[in-house]
Design a protein around this motif. Sequence first.
Motif, short mmCIF file in Angstrom:
data_model
loop_
_atom_site.label_atom_id
_atom_site.label_comp_id
_atom_site.label_asym_id
_atom_site.label_seq_id
_atom_site.Cartn_x
_atom_site.Cartn_y
_atom_site.Cartn_z
N LYS A 1 33.08 39.01 44.06
CA LYS A 1 33.80 37.83 44.55
C LYS A 1 34.15 36.89 43.41
O LYS A 1 35.21 36.28 43.40
CB LYS A 1 32.96 37.12 45.61
N ASP A 2 33.26 36.76 42.42
CA ASP A 2 33.52 35.84 41.31
C ASP A 2 34.71 36.29 40.47
O ASP A 2 35.32 35.50 39.75
CB ASP A 2 32.29 35.73 40.42
N ASP A 3 35.06 37.59 40.55
CA ASP A 3 36.16 38.12 39.75
C ASP A 3 37.53 37.71 40.26
O ASP A 3 38.52 37.81 39.55
CB ASP A 3 36.09 39.66 39.69
N TYR A 4 37.61 37.28 41.52
CA TYR A 4 38.91 36.94 42.05
C TYR A 4 38.90 35.64 42.87
O TYR A 4 39.79 35.40 43.66
CB TYR A 4 39.46 38.09 42.90
N SER A 5 37.89 34.83 42.68
CA SER A 5 37.82 33.58 43.41
C SER A 5 38.82 32.58 42.82
O SER A 5 38.75 32.23 41.65
CB SER A 5 36.40 33.00 43.32
N ILE A 6 39.79 32.16 43.65
CA ILE A 6 40.82 31.22 43.23
C ILE A 6 40.84 30.08 44.24
O ILE A 6 40.89 30.31 45.45
CB ILE A 6 42.21 31.88 43.18
N LYS A 7 40.77 28.86 43.77
CA LYS A 7 40.76 27.71 44.65
C LYS A 7 42.05 27.65 45.47
O LYS A 7 43.14 27.76 44.93
CB LYS A 7 40.61 26.42 43.84
N GLY A 8 41.91 27.51 46.77
CA GLY A 8 43.07 27.43 47.66
C GLY A 8 43.59 28.78 48.10
O GLY A 8 44.60 28.85 48.80
N VAL A 9 42.92 29.87 47.70
CA VAL A 9 43.35 31.23 48.06
C VAL A 9 42.18 31.92 48.76
O VAL A 9 41.04 31.86 48.29
CB VAL A 9 43.77 32.03 46.82
N THR A 10 42.43 32.57 49.88
CA THR A 10 41.37 33.26 50.61
C THR A 10 40.89 34.47 49.82
O THR A 10 41.60 35.01 48.97
CB THR A 10 41.86 33.71 52.00
N CYS A 15 41.82 39.43 46.65
CA CYS A 15 41.27 40.74 46.28
C CYS A 15 42.24 41.51 45.40
O CYS A 15 41.84 42.48 44.74
CB CYS A 15 40.92 41.55 47.53
N VAL A 16 43.52 41.11 45.38
CA VAL A 16 44.48 41.75 44.49
C VAL A 16 44.01 41.67 43.04
O VAL A 16 44.14 42.64 42.27
CB VAL A 16 45.88 41.10 44.64
N ILE A 17 43.44 40.54 42.67
CA ILE A 17 42.97 40.35 41.30
C ILE A 17 41.83 41.31 40.98
O ILE A 17 41.81 41.95 39.93
CB ILE A 17 42.53 38.89 41.08
N ALA A 18 40.87 41.43 41.92
CA ALA A 18 39.74 42.32 41.70
C ALA A 18 40.18 43.78 41.62
O ALA A 18 39.68 44.55 40.80
CB ALA A 18 38.71 42.15 42.82
N LEU A 19 41.13 44.18 42.46
CA LEU A 19 41.62 45.55 42.45
C LEU A 19 42.33 45.87 41.13
O LEU A 19 42.18 46.95 40.57
CB LEU A 19 42.56 45.78 43.63
N LEU A 20 43.11 44.91 40.64
CA LEU A 20 43.79 45.12 39.36
C LEU A 20 42.79 45.25 38.22
O LEU A 20 42.92 46.12 37.35
CB LEU A 20 44.75 43.96 39.09
#
Length: 211
Positions: A1-10, A15-20
């Motif tokens: 979760k820490d890899d793709y946690s963005i403020k204001g984004v669910t 999860c796109v960020i983590a998958l990439l």
Amino acid sequence: KDDYSIKGVTDTQGCVIALLKSVLPLDDKPDVPWTLVVDNFFTWPKILKAVRDLGVGMFGTSRKPDKSIAHIKSDEHSSKQFNTCFYGTDQYGTRVYKWRDNGDVYLVSTIHKELSVVERDRKRPRATIKNSSHVDLVWGDGYKALLKIPRFVNDYNFWMGAVDRCDQMMATFALPHRCYRDWLPLFKHLLDLTRANSWIAYRNVHKETFD
């Protein structure tokens, strides 16, 4: 979760960020430029910026118009003309577009800059209240017409993959069942998805039947 946690984004959208990150090289900079094509659930400005920071291009449809093109009203004569396009740039440097097809279509891109066009054959759409004014004018009595459309629209139609086709198949062959429980719509969606994938698998196995 820490890899793709963005403020204001669910978390689901992010999860796109983590998958990439799970498939990118160790230095997080791909040797060959990558481009991610998504639908409007993932094209939020902060996600687009985060993906661009990873060295990956991204474009797709947008659910909400950006402020840079929000002032273009649908009742203006210029924006009601078929196959017209307007564009602007959001606060993160992402190009945002408004294209007038049968209705207003919003798209965003981090790789398309100039408003270039390509020629493509387009089938005559079904006439409705919204498009009846231009269908006869553009297509006449023909079934197809060669039109110049924005390159980013053509790229999206070509590269969006099987996601939209899967949705279309499920909508066409969906089970007519009214749902009153919270879990039932999810079960129905999984059942429709299983039926659509089973058809695709059968078609691939028996290719000679469909050639």
